[in-house]
Design an enzyme around this catalytic site. Structure first.
Site, PDB file in Angstrom:
ATOM      1  N   LYS A  67       5.100 -12.249  42.132  1.00  0.00           N
ATOM      2  CA  LYS A  67       4.050 -12.747  41.229  1.00  0.00           C
ATOM      3  C   LYS A  67       4.153 -14.260  41.004  1.00  0.00           C
ATOM      4  CE  LYS A  67       2.976  -8.460  38.792  1.00  0.00           C
ATOM      5  NZ  LYS A  67       2.735  -7.820  37.496  1.00  0.00           N
ATOM      6  N   ASN A  88      -1.212 -11.596  39.760  1.00  0.00           N
ATOM      7  CA  ASN A  88      -1.161 -10.230  40.313  1.00  0.00           C
ATOM      8  C   ASN A  88      -2.341  -9.919  41.221  1.00  0.00           C
ATOM      9  OD1 ASN A  88      -3.271  -9.737  38.533  1.00  0.00           O
ATOM     10  ND2 ASN A  88      -2.384  -7.875  37.673  1.00  0.00           N
ATOM     11  N   ASP A 103      -3.302  -8.539  34.099  1.00  0.00           N
ATOM     12  CA  ASP A 103      -2.502  -7.675  33.221  1.00  0.00           C
ATOM     13  C   ASP A 103      -2.920  -7.797  31.749  1.00  0.00           C
ATOM     14  OD1 ASP A 103      -0.952  -6.402  35.110  1.00  0.00           O
ATOM     15  OD2 ASP A 103       0.710  -7.821  34.972  1.00  0.00           O
ATOM     16  N   ALA A 128      11.145  -9.206  27.094  1.00  0.00           N
ATOM     17  CA  ALA A 128      10.807 -10.606  27.403  1.00  0.00           C
ATOM     18  C   ALA A 128      10.697 -10.819  28.905  1.00  0.00           C
ATOM     19  CB  ALA A 128      11.861 -11.534  26.802  1.00  0.00           C
ATOM     20  N   GLY A 129      10.191  -9.788  29.612  1.00  0.00           N
ATOM     21  CA  GLY A 129       9.995  -9.913  31.052  1.00  0.00           C
ATOM     22  C   GLY A 129       8.570 -10.356  31.387  1.00  0.00           C
ATOM     23  N   TYR A 217       4.116   4.272  31.847  1.00  0.00           N
ATOM     24  CA  TYR A 217       3.123   5.338  32.047  1.00  0.00           C
ATOM     25  C   TYR A 217       3.709   6.565  32.726  1.00  0.00           C
ATOM     26  CZ  TYR A 217       2.972   2.895  36.488  1.00  0.00           C
ATOM     27  OH  TYR A 217       3.329   2.286  37.659  1.00  0.00           O
ATOM     28  N   GLY A 238       0.999   3.637  29.062  1.00  0.00           N
ATOM     29  CA  GLY A 238       0.605   2.475  29.857  1.00  0.00           C
ATOM     30  C   GLY A 238      -0.400   2.752  30.961  1.00  0.00           C
TER      31      GLY A 238
HETATM   32  P1  NAP Z   1      10.971  -7.168  33.773  1.00  0.00           P
HETATM   33  O1  NAP Z   1      10.349  -8.478  34.115  1.00  0.00           O
HETATM   34  O2  NAP Z   1      12.152  -6.673  34.522  1.00  0.00           O
HETATM   35  O3  NAP Z   1      11.346  -7.235  32.197  1.00  0.00           O
HETATM   36  C1  NAP Z   1      11.946  -6.151  31.537  1.00  0.00           C
HETATM   37  C2  NAP Z   1      12.282  -6.569  30.114  1.00  0.00           C
HETATM   38  O4  NAP Z   1      12.822  -5.407  29.461  1.00  0.00           O
HETATM   39  C3  NAP Z   1      13.353  -7.653  30.012  1.00  0.00           C
HETATM   40  O5  NAP Z   1      13.135  -8.412  28.850  1.00  0.00           O
HETATM   41  C4  NAP Z   1      14.641  -6.836  29.886  1.00  0.00           C
HETATM   42  O6  NAP Z   1      15.669  -7.512  29.212  1.00  0.00           O
HETATM   43  C5  NAP Z   1      14.145  -5.713  29.004  1.00  0.00           C
HETATM   44  N1  NAP Z   1      15.013  -4.545  29.094  1.00  0.00           N
HETATM   45  C6  NAP Z   1      15.393  -3.888  30.214  1.00  0.00           C
HETATM   46  N2  NAP Z   1      16.212  -2.876  29.893  1.00  0.00           N
HETATM   47  C7  NAP Z   1      16.348  -2.903  28.531  1.00  0.00           C
HETATM   48  C8  NAP Z   1      17.084  -2.134  27.592  1.00  0.00           C
HETATM   49  N3  NAP Z   1      17.842  -1.109  27.994  1.00  0.00           N
HETATM   50  N4  NAP Z   1      16.993  -2.448  26.277  1.00  0.00           N
HETATM   51  C9  NAP Z   1      16.242  -3.488  25.870  1.00  0.00           C
HETATM   52  N5  NAP Z   1      15.523  -4.283  26.721  1.00  0.00           N
HETATM   53  C10 NAP Z   1      15.582  -3.975  28.030  1.00  0.00           C
HETATM   54  O7  NAP Z   1       9.904  -5.975  33.883  1.00  0.00           O
HETATM   55  P2  NAP Z   1       8.328  -6.060  33.628  1.00  0.00           P
HETATM   56  O8  NAP Z   1       7.637  -6.320  34.906  1.00  0.00           O
HETATM   57  O9  NAP Z   1       8.071  -6.941  32.456  1.00  0.00           O
HETATM   58  O10 NAP Z   1       8.022  -4.526  33.256  1.00  0.00           O
HETATM   59  C11 NAP Z   1       8.523  -3.927  32.088  1.00  0.00           C
HETATM   60  C12 NAP Z   1       8.052  -2.473  32.020  1.00  0.00           C
HETATM   61  O11 NAP Z   1       6.649  -2.429  31.914  1.00  0.00           O
HETATM   62  C13 NAP Z   1       8.406  -1.632  33.257  1.00  0.00           C
HETATM   63  O12 NAP Z   1       8.739  -0.345  32.839  1.00  0.00           O
HETATM   64  C14 NAP Z   1       7.113  -1.600  34.047  1.00  0.00           C
HETATM   65  O13 NAP Z   1       6.980  -0.414  34.838  1.00  0.00           O
HETATM   66  C15 NAP Z   1       6.081  -1.589  32.921  1.00  0.00           C
HETATM   67  N6  NAP Z   1       4.799  -2.199  33.315  1.00  0.00           N
HETATM   68  C16 NAP Z   1       3.667  -1.468  33.104  1.00  0.00           C
HETATM   69  C17 NAP Z   1       2.448  -2.021  33.436  1.00  0.00           C
HETATM   70  C18 NAP Z   1       1.189  -1.230  33.244  1.00  0.00           C
HETATM   71  O14 NAP Z   1       0.144  -1.605  33.808  1.00  0.00           O
HETATM   72  N7  NAP Z   1       1.209  -0.175  32.442  1.00  0.00           N
HETATM   73  C19 NAP Z   1       2.370  -3.323  33.967  1.00  0.00           C
HETATM   74  C20 NAP Z   1       3.556  -4.050  34.143  1.00  0.00           C
HETATM   75  C21 NAP Z   1       4.773  -3.461  33.804  1.00  0.00           C
HETATM   76  P3  NAP Z   1      16.811  -8.312  29.995  1.00  0.00           P
HETATM   77  O15 NAP Z   1      16.145  -9.549  30.531  1.00  0.00           O
HETATM   78  O16 NAP Z   1      17.822  -8.552  28.940  1.00  0.00           O
HETATM   79  O17 NAP Z   1      17.283  -7.405  31.105  1.00  0.00           O
END
Ligand code: NAP
Length: 278
Positions: A67, A88, A103, A128-129, A217, A238
């Site tokens: 991305k 995206n 998004d 914070a991802g 989701y 989601g």
């Molecule tokens: P990402 O960039 O990897 O970010 C994940 C975030 O969650 C980071 O801040 C991470 O913290 C935190 N995290 C991971 N494990 C954790 C835990 N055990 N406790 C607390 N915080 C935790 O991922 P992303 O792309 O943002 O996606 C996040 C989620 O959203 C995924 O499950 C993804 O499938 C979902 N998603 C859904 C959609 C949709 O359209 N519905 C779209 C995008 C993403 P650290 O940095 O400390 O590891």
């Protein structure tokens, strides 16, 4: 009949739902669409870009980890995508690549379909991802206040700015945040199928009376979703965000608008059957 040649890239890519979603949209619109998934490691991104130009693709979607990586290849970048630092959706016109990020609009529309208007909300955002940053930017752009909680607030520098406060995602942070907010959005993978981590203590919901949106989701009902419903809270998963971001992306590829809500309702039926079997 209109025709579109589209793709999605990522590394890994095997489990992407995008071809199924985009084919469902194209089928409903009567667009002749080929939409293929490509496994593209970083070292092959440049040759993928050359290939889509050469082969006359109309656009492609991008998932982790490209991305950000795609940005140097773009001739133009939508202002919201620029504010997220992430793309995206890429539309190709005359061999030039233009980047978008759907998004934030996807989440906003999914909330609106449940009667929740993002711009009027005090949002407690978890994580914070990349997904959290897109949501935070859209929330602030539409007038919301965001309180962000994450494991390590030092990693949240990109979120700093007007209308955003940041805290630690521990019990005290969750309890205080929940007492101040009227919309909770989980943008961490907690509760997602295939990962071991989940919320272990949801008692912070006891002091909360707003709506809950888990952007996970799969499964359809995460622990957060289930416990929110049990407390009588409005809760959504989601799938809506996933579908609306694709519907917005398809309208960018097509260069035309259509009834996004009607389309999302159609695709939701298709994907609920496919993902949850009902
Ligand atoms: P990402 O960039 O990897 O970010 C994940 C975030 O969650 C980071 O801040 C991470 O913290 C935190 N995290 C991971 N494990 C954790 C835990 N055990 N406790 C607390 N915080 C935790 O991922 P992303 O792309 O943002 O996606 C996040 C989620 O959203 C995924 O499950 C993804 O499938 C979902 N998603 C859904 C959609 C949709 O359209 N519905 C779209 C995008 C993403 P650290 O940095 O400390 O590891």
């Amino acid at each position: 009949m209109r025709s579109l040649k589209l793709a999605v890239i990522g590394d890994p890519i095997a489990h992407t739902l995008s071809p199924q979603i985009h084919h469902a949209i194209a089928g409903k619109l009567g667009v002749d669409c080929s939409y293929t998934a490509h496994h593209v490691p970083l070292a092959q991104l440049e040759s993928f870009v050359e290939m889509v130009r050469r082969e006359g693709f109309d656009g492609f979607n991008i998932t982790i980890p490209h991305k950000q990586n795609i940005i140097p290849y773009l001739a133009g970048l939508d202002p919201y995508a620029a504010s997220c630092g992430a793309v995206n959706t890429v539309r190709i016109q005359d061999g030039n690549l233009y980047g978008y990020n759907t998004d934030g609009d996807g989440l906003k529309a999914a909330l609106a379909a449940h009667g929740i208007h993002l711009g009027e909300r005090k949002v407690l955002l978890l994580g914070a991802g990349g997904a959290a940053l897109s949501i935070c930017r859209k929330a602030v752009e539409t007038g919301a206040e965001v309180h962000l909680l994450c494991r390590d607030p030092r990693k949240a520098a990109a979120f700093r700015g007007p209308h955003v406060t940041i805290g630690a995602m521990d019990r005290a942070g969750l309890c205080w945040g929940a007492s101040q907010a009227d919309l909770l959005i989980n943008a961490t993978p907690l509760g997602m199928s295939g990962i071991p981590d989940d919320f272990t203590d949801l008692s912070f919901l006891d002091g909360f009376s707003g709506a809950v949106c888990d952007i996970v989701y799969k499964p359809a009902e995460t622990t957060l979703f289930r416990e929110s419903r049990q407390r009588g809270l409005l809760a959504m998963n989601g799938l809506g965000m996933l579908i609306y971001q694709a519907v917005y992306a398809f309208s960018i590829f097509l260069g035309e608008s259509f009834d996004l809500d009607e389309m999302a309702a159609h695709v939701t039926k298709v994907m609920e059957q496919s993902l949850y079997g009902g």
